[in-house]
Design an enzyme around this catalytic site. Structure first.
Site, PDB file in Angstrom:
ATOM      1  N   SER A   1       0.851  -1.185   0.000  1.00 51.55           N
ATOM      2  CA  SER A   1       0.000   0.000   0.000  1.00 51.55           C
ATOM      3  C   SER A   1       0.889   1.237   0.000  1.00 51.55           C
ATOM      4  CB  SER A   1      -0.905   0.007   1.242  1.00 51.55           C
ATOM      5  OG  SER A   1      -1.639   1.205   1.322  1.00 51.55           O
ATOM      6  N   ARG A   2       0.335   2.340  -0.494  1.00 47.20           N
ATOM      7  CA  ARG A   2       1.005   3.635  -0.382  1.00 47.20           C
ATOM      8  C   ARG A   2       0.334   4.512   0.673  1.00 47.20           C
ATOM      9  NH1 ARG A   2       1.703   2.210  -5.677  1.00 47.20           N
ATOM     10  NH2 ARG A   2       3.862   2.320  -6.410  1.00 47.20           N
TER      11      ARG A   2
ATOM     12  N   ASP B   1      -7.751  -5.600   1.580  1.00 44.37           N
ATOM     13  CA  ASP B   1      -8.788  -4.983   0.760  1.00 44.37           C
ATOM     14  C   ASP B   1      -9.969  -4.790   1.686  1.00 44.37           C
ATOM     15  OD1 ASP B   1      -9.565  -3.952  -1.844  1.00 44.37           O
ATOM     16  OD2 ASP B   1     -11.084  -5.508  -1.823  1.00 44.37           O
TER      17      ASP B   1
ATOM     18  N   GLY C   1     -11.287   7.464   3.959  1.00 47.55           N
ATOM     19  CA  GLY C   1     -12.381   6.728   3.336  1.00 47.55           C
ATOM     20  C   GLY C   1     -13.730   7.124   3.902  1.00 47.55           C
TER      21      GLY C   1
ATOM     22  N   ASP D   1     -14.728   6.730   6.953  1.00 46.02           N
ATOM     23  CA  ASP D   1     -14.690   6.922   8.410  1.00 46.02           C
ATOM     24  C   ASP D   1     -15.586   8.061   8.907  1.00 46.02           C
ATOM     25  OD1 ASP D   1     -12.960   4.824   8.638  1.00 46.02           O
ATOM     26  OD2 ASP D   1     -11.200   6.005   9.173  1.00 46.02           O
TER      27      ASP D   1
END
Length: 211
Positions: free
Chosen positions: A7-8, A72, A165, A167
């Site tokens: 992931s970045r 994911d 996201g 949240d």
């Protein structure tokens, strides 16, 4: 032992670091995609969260040669028959546009005002994959796949500036009226879908660190 987090997203890396520290796992050096040479990343075409996570771990093992962890995750909304699901990151049509994704989800549920009718779950599938030779050498499995679920509901508007996201829209069952974006990192780790999934990888990572 170097382990690639495929992931970045720096927040995901820190999340796993906190989980390992809390479990007193030593000897694991986490690196992200930003720390290694770029490689071609396969499209996430899986029909499930686990399948998409494993697409990322397969790439990491193939191109970086390192044990690789990927997750994911997404949100399932009861009134949308479990969608956005695996499409969560690109629900609005553009991958990773959090503001647009949140706005679309709010619009789709704007006429549903009863909190009990706005049920949702965050889901995270995490996969740890080892290179085949390392798995043989250590006597470990090549693939560890786990899943965590976080129950809650969707707020009528965004709250809080933390997290990422969905949240700001997600109100955990354990903290009604509060959004996931308003929780401390430690509280979020304790409750969250990803925290629950990552906790299941602690023992394999502890074992890996001993080699």
């Amino acid at each position: 032992m170097k382990v690639l987090v495929a992931s970045r997203n720096a927040k995901k890396l820190k999340e796993l670091q906190r989980v390992l520290q809390a479990a007193d796992v030593q000897g694991i050096e986490l690196v992200s995609l930003a720390d290694i040479d770029e490689y071609p990343e396969s499209p996430e075409t899986g029909a499930t969260f686990v399948a998409n996570a494993q697409i990322k771990t397969q790439d990491g093992v193939r191109y970086a040669g390192l044990p690789t962890i990927a997750d994911d995750s997404g949100i399932r909304v009861d009134r949308l028959n479990g969608m956005p699901g695996v499409l969560s990151a690109r629900w609005s049509g553009t991958h990773g546009d959090d503001a647009a994704n949140n706005a679309l989800l709010l619009a789709q549920l704007k006429d549903i005002t009863d909190p009990e009718e706005r049920g949702a779950q965050f889901v995270s599938a995490c996969v740890l994959q080892l290179p085949a030779d390392l798995a043989e050498q250590t006597g470990m499995q090549e693939v560890y796949a786990v899943e965590g679920v976080w129950e809650g509901s969707l707020l009528m508007e965004e709250q809080g500036a933390g997290g990422f996201g969905y949240d700001p829209l997600f109100s955990p069952a354990e903290e009604p009226g509060c959004s996931a974006a308003e929780l401390s990192p430690e509280r979020k780790d304790e409750l969250s879908h990803r925290g629950k999934a990552l906790a299941q990888l602690v023992e394999p990572l502890r074992r890996l660190a001993q080699h």
